[in-house]
Write an enzyme that holds these catalytic residues in place. Structure first.
Site, mmCIF file in Angstrom:
data_model
loop_
_atom_site.group_PDB
_atom_site.id
_atom_site.type_symbol
_atom_site.label_atom_id
_atom_site.label_comp_id
_atom_site.label_asym_id
_atom_site.label_seq_id
_atom_site.Cartn_x
_atom_site.Cartn_y
_atom_site.Cartn_z
ATOM 1 N N LYS A 1 -49.277 4.880 -16.791
ATOM 2 C CA LYS A 1 -47.841 4.834 -17.070
ATOM 3 C C LYS A 1 -47.162 5.394 -15.833
ATOM 4 O O LYS A 1 -47.289 6.589 -15.524
ATOM 5 C CB LYS A 1 -47.469 5.656 -18.298
ATOM 6 C CG LYS A 1 -45.963 5.565 -18.564
ATOM 7 C CD LYS A 1 -45.438 6.682 -19.417
ATOM 8 C CE LYS A 1 -43.922 6.600 -19.552
ATOM 9 N NZ LYS A 1 -43.197 6.939 -18.305
ATOM 10 N N GLY B 1 -47.510 17.206 -15.699
ATOM 11 C CA GLY B 1 -46.066 17.220 -15.943
ATOM 12 C C GLY B 1 -45.646 18.470 -16.671
ATOM 13 O O GLY B 1 -46.257 19.536 -16.509
ATOM 14 N N GLY C 1 -46.115 17.422 -22.106
ATOM 15 C CA GLY C 1 -47.569 17.459 -22.247
ATOM 16 C C GLY C 1 -47.987 17.884 -23.641
ATOM 17 O O GLY C 1 -48.899 17.307 -24.243
ATOM 18 N N GLU D 1 -52.301 18.818 -17.317
ATOM 19 C CA GLU D 1 -52.121 19.894 -16.340
ATOM 20 C C GLU D 1 -50.638 20.194 -16.359
ATOM 21 O O GLU D 1 -49.834 19.357 -15.964
ATOM 22 C CB GLU D 1 -52.641 19.406 -14.980
ATOM 23 C CG GLU D 1 -52.822 20.516 -13.989
ATOM 24 C CD GLU D 1 -51.531 20.765 -13.275
ATOM 25 O OE1 GLU D 1 -50.748 21.613 -13.779
ATOM 26 O OE2 GLU D 1 -51.296 20.136 -12.254
ATOM 27 N N CYS E 1 -47.285 22.705 -8.830
ATOM 28 C CA CYS E 1 -47.756 23.435 -10.008
ATOM 29 C C CYS E 1 -48.410 24.748 -9.607
ATOM 30 O O CYS E 1 -48.545 25.652 -10.424
ATOM 31 C CB CYS E 1 -48.714 22.580 -10.821
ATOM 32 S SG CYS E 1 -49.690 21.477 -9.829
ATOM 33 N N GLU F 1 -42.480 29.119 -16.455
ATOM 34 C CA GLU F 1 -42.300 28.494 -15.144
ATOM 35 C C GLU F 1 -40.870 27.978 -14.962
ATOM 36 O O GLU F 1 -40.312 27.328 -15.849
ATOM 37 C CB GLU F 1 -43.281 27.302 -15.031
ATOM 38 C CG GLU F 1 -43.190 26.539 -13.720
ATOM 39 C CD GLU F 1 -44.049 25.273 -13.719
ATOM 40 O OE1 GLU F 1 -44.218 24.639 -14.772
ATOM 41 O OE2 GLU F 1 -44.554 24.921 -12.636
HETATM 42 P P1 NAP Z 1 -42.371 15.224 -17.951
HETATM 43 O O1 NAP Z 1 -41.007 15.259 -18.519
HETATM 44 O O2 NAP Z 1 -43.409 16.011 -18.640
HETATM 45 O O3 NAP Z 1 -42.797 13.683 -17.909
HETATM 46 C C1 NAP Z 1 -44.067 13.281 -17.414
HETATM 47 C C2 NAP Z 1 -44.420 11.929 -18.024
HETATM 48 O O4 NAP Z 1 -44.668 12.072 -19.416
HETATM 49 C C3 NAP Z 1 -43.333 10.895 -17.891
HETATM 50 O O5 NAP Z 1 -43.934 9.638 -17.678
HETATM 51 C C4 NAP Z 1 -42.666 10.942 -19.248
HETATM 52 O O6 NAP Z 1 -42.090 9.718 -19.611
HETATM 53 C C5 NAP Z 1 -43.814 11.228 -20.171
HETATM 54 N N1 NAP Z 1 -43.389 11.958 -21.364
HETATM 55 C C6 NAP Z 1 -42.900 13.219 -21.380
HETATM 56 N N2 NAP Z 1 -42.646 13.596 -22.638
HETATM 57 C C7 NAP Z 1 -42.988 12.557 -23.438
HETATM 58 C C8 NAP Z 1 -42.948 12.340 -24.851
HETATM 59 N N3 NAP Z 1 -42.494 13.282 -25.673
HETATM 60 N N4 NAP Z 1 -43.365 11.156 -25.314
HETATM 61 C C9 NAP Z 1 -43.801 10.201 -24.489
HETATM 62 N N5 NAP Z 1 -43.855 10.342 -23.146
HETATM 63 C C10 NAP Z 1 -43.455 11.498 -22.617
HETATM 64 O O7 NAP Z 1 -42.380 15.693 -16.457
HETATM 65 P P2 NAP Z 1 -41.453 15.296 -15.212
HETATM 66 O O8 NAP Z 1 -40.568 14.150 -15.562
HETATM 67 O O9 NAP Z 1 -42.347 15.113 -14.083
HETATM 68 O O10 NAP Z 1 -40.579 16.566 -14.878
HETATM 69 C C11 NAP Z 1 -39.856 17.297 -15.791
HETATM 70 C C12 NAP Z 1 -40.247 18.762 -15.694
HETATM 71 O O11 NAP Z 1 -41.669 18.889 -15.718
HETATM 72 C C13 NAP Z 1 -39.863 19.470 -14.416
HETATM 73 O O12 NAP Z 1 -38.567 19.975 -14.423
HETATM 74 C C14 NAP Z 1 -40.883 20.548 -14.326
HETATM 75 O O13 NAP Z 1 -40.479 21.666 -15.067
HETATM 76 C C15 NAP Z 1 -42.099 19.990 -14.958
HETATM 77 N N6 NAP Z 1 -43.137 19.540 -14.019
HETATM 78 C C16 NAP Z 1 -44.205 20.330 -13.834
HETATM 79 C C17 NAP Z 1 -45.203 19.915 -12.981
HETATM 80 C C18 NAP Z 1 -46.384 20.759 -12.757
HETATM 81 O O14 NAP Z 1 -47.200 20.421 -11.942
HETATM 82 N N7 NAP Z 1 -46.497 21.819 -13.466
HETATM 83 C C19 NAP Z 1 -45.143 18.704 -12.329
HETATM 84 C C20 NAP Z 1 -44.045 17.905 -12.546
HETATM 85 C C21 NAP Z 1 -43.055 18.334 -13.406
HETATM 86 P P3 NAP Z 1 -40.528 9.434 -19.348
HETATM 87 O O15 NAP Z 1 -40.424 9.136 -17.894
HETATM 88 O O16 NAP Z 1 -40.262 8.276 -20.215
HETATM 89 O O17 NAP Z 1 -39.793 10.658 -19.731
#
Ligand code: NAP
Length: 505
Positions: free
Chosen positions: A182, A239, A244, A263, A300, A389
């Site tokens: 995805k 993410g 997650g 992760e 991360c 975080e």
């Molecule tokens: P995210 O919101 O967790 O999204 C990552 C992926 O998962 C995207 O493809 C998203 O789809 C999908 N997703 C998330 N929630 C979902 C749900 N409830 N049902 C179905 N699919 C879902 O992460 P992000 O967009 O990369 O960034 C947002 C926040 O994540 C940042 O502000 C940061 O805090 C954190 N982050 C942390 C790390 C790390 O390494 N720790 C890395 C990146 C981001 P959609 O695109 O459709 O939402």
């Protein structure tokens, strides 16, 4: 090589549209249209992956190694196009994208070498003992087998190394598992060009076209459909904790629950022990500021927490850190949403009655300026949200009144990807006391270094107890990552001709 963008999904070796399009939100350059992902496309991609599994799981290790190397070569052929669109979509500088591309191709080749060598199969044999009393023992041999189609969620913060053909995909393909990716909506063009590279490798290696699929970002129903599709046997995810955890729960609630290797990040605490602080506090402050602001803090492994022993050395360290961070300009963030989340996190901490803001820079809308705040161990222990975080270049100094308090804070921590000890020989006894605590908290423990910059190798662990990851027995970086997509099978009393290729050590 000149590259054309289709703005489409790749399913079963065919580029295809969805029912509509979404517009990309690049940090610079043109806005482009990409097909929206749908549940139907997810189902088609999973069916194609399952169809591919029959032949792909039976390929030889040499064939899969050749495929992984071909993907790396095809990515390199498209290097210029990948960097160009990657910098536009993510706002990351070209040097970072070039470095990340090298890491991505390096990972693919490392897995090729790893499977060619074969130790990952962990083959064990209990030879037959026909004369054993009171009962004979049959020949039993065990080895690791691929689990089936794997879903991979591309990460926003590593558009290459943790996305389309990143570590999760490389590990799954190396294991013998087809992959359905995805794509992250933050970098759909980058994802598509890498998918073009994977398709070229599939064609040149003569593999089943269902071995790899890319579904571009859609609504939440796409991710939900992917993790709940009964043909998917494991998920790799990098993410947010909220996203997650939601997907992890869906995996656990399936009629057939499957492992979700999420992760999810951490605050990566650093324990600044007194000997080191007295000998080289200024150096540590400069090193922390550099690590904290690298890539706008969007790692991360960003070291967001520094635990210090209160006193003059701590005061000097704070002053030096503020001075070093003040020199760092605001940087563009990966998405508007991530920039907004950073600002919200910064405001949440700054408004806390027991937190003192030390530096809060101004930044334009999609950018982040470094921030530094401080609190005490007592306040940290009283409010666990201080340990959450904030994704970006934000540091929190925690002052301990004693080494006992420092150890108390260590014991209170949630699971972490990394923990760091900054120490001199005089700090050995303190470090020895902290180590058993930190071993239970983190996947990687560093001495006198900074955790950003994760080596990809044989010994790396990038994981940790929840919430750093959803499976603390695994790593998403390094060759051990392949184990997530394997399952041991024992073959009892098998005729030689029926055993899989690799079953004879
Ligand atoms: P995210 O919101 O967790 O999204 C990552 C992926 O998962 C995207 O493809 C998203 O789809 C999908 N997703 C998330 N929630 C979902 C749900 N409830 N049902 C179905 N699919 C879902 O992460 P992000 O967009 O990369 O960034 C947002 C926040 O994540 C940042 O502000 C940061 O805090 C954190 N982050 C942390 C790390 C790390 O390494 N720790 C890395 C990146 C981001 P959609 O695109 O459709 O939402």
């Amino acid at each position: 090589m000149s590259v054309s963008l289709y703005g489409q999904h790749l399913v079963g070796g065919v580029w295809c549209d969805g029912p509509g399009v979404f517009a990309s939100s690049p940090a610079s350059g043109p806005v482009r249209s990409f097909a929206v992902g749908t549940v139907e496309l997810v189902d088609q991609a999973c069916a194609a992956a399952e169809a591919a599994f029959a032949s792909y799981a039976r390929t030889s290790r040499a064939e899969r190694a050749r495929f992984l190397r071909a993907i790396a070569d095809e990515i390199e052929v498209r290097a210029e196009a990948i960097t160009e669109i990657g910098t536009q979509e993510t706002g990351l500088p070209a040097a970072r994208l070039n470095g990340e591309r090298g890491r991505t191709t390096g990972q693919l080749r490392l897995f090729a070498d790893h499977i060619a060598e074969g130790a990952y199969l962990d083959r064990r044999v209990d030879p037959a003992l026909p004369d054993r009393q009171p009962a004979p023992r049959p020949d039993i041999r065990m080895m690791q087998r691929p689990i089936g189609p794997v879903a991979v969620f591309g990460a926003s913060n590593f558009p290459l190394a943790f996305s389309t053909a990143g570590g999760d995909t490389a590990a799954a393909l190396a294991a013998g598992c087809p992959v359905v990716v995805k794509g992250h909506s933050a970098h759909p063009g980058t994802a598509e060009i890498v998918a073009q590279a994977v398709l070229a490798a599939i064609l040149s290696c003569g593999l089943h076209s269902g071995v790899f699929a890319l579904i571009q970002g859609g609504k939440r129903d796409v991710g939900t459909a992917l993790v709940t599709n009964p043909l998917i046997k494991a998920v790799g995810f990098t993410g947010s904790l909220v996203g997650g955890r939601a997907l992890f729960d869906l995996c656990a609630q399936r009629p057939e629950p499957i492992p979700f290797f999420g992760e999810l990040g951490s605050v990566n605490p650093m324990f600044m022990l007194p000997g080191a602080m007295s000998a080289r506090g200024a150096e540590l402050a400069a090193g922390w500021a550099a690590s904290l602001t690298m890539g706008a803090g969007q790692f991360c492994t960003n070291p967001g927490l520094a635990v210090v022993l209160d006193g003059p050395d701590a005061d000097a360290f704070v002053t030096d850190t503020v001075a070093a961070l003040t020199q760092v300009a605001a940087q563009t963030m990966l998405t508007d949403g991530i920039a907004a989340a950073y600002r919200a996190g910064q405001s949440r901490l700054a408004a806390h009655p027991d937190v003192r803001p030390l530096l809060q820079g101004e930044a334009p809308a999609r950018a982040a300026a470094p921030a530094l705040l401080e609190t005490t161990v007592a306040a940290f222990l009283a409010d666990h949200t201080l340990g959450e975080e904030v994704f970006g270049p934000l540091g929190l100094v925690v002052r301990a009144r004693s080494l006992d308090e420092m150890a108390q804070l260590a014991r209170s921590l949630q699971g972490q990807l990394t923990a760091t000890l900054h120490m001199d020989p005089a700090d050995l006894a303190t470090a020895q006391d902290l180590l058993p605590v930190l071993e239970r908290k983190a996947g990687r423990i560093l001495v006198n270094g900074f955790p950003t910059g994760v080596e990809v190798g044989e010994a790396m662990v990038h994981g940790g107890p929840y919430p750093a990851s959803t499976n603390f027995g695994a790593t998403s970086v390094g060759t051990l990552a392949i184990r997530r997509f394997l399952r041991p099978v024992a073959y009892q009393n098998f005729p030689k001709d029926l055993l899989p290729n690799d079953a004879n050590p």
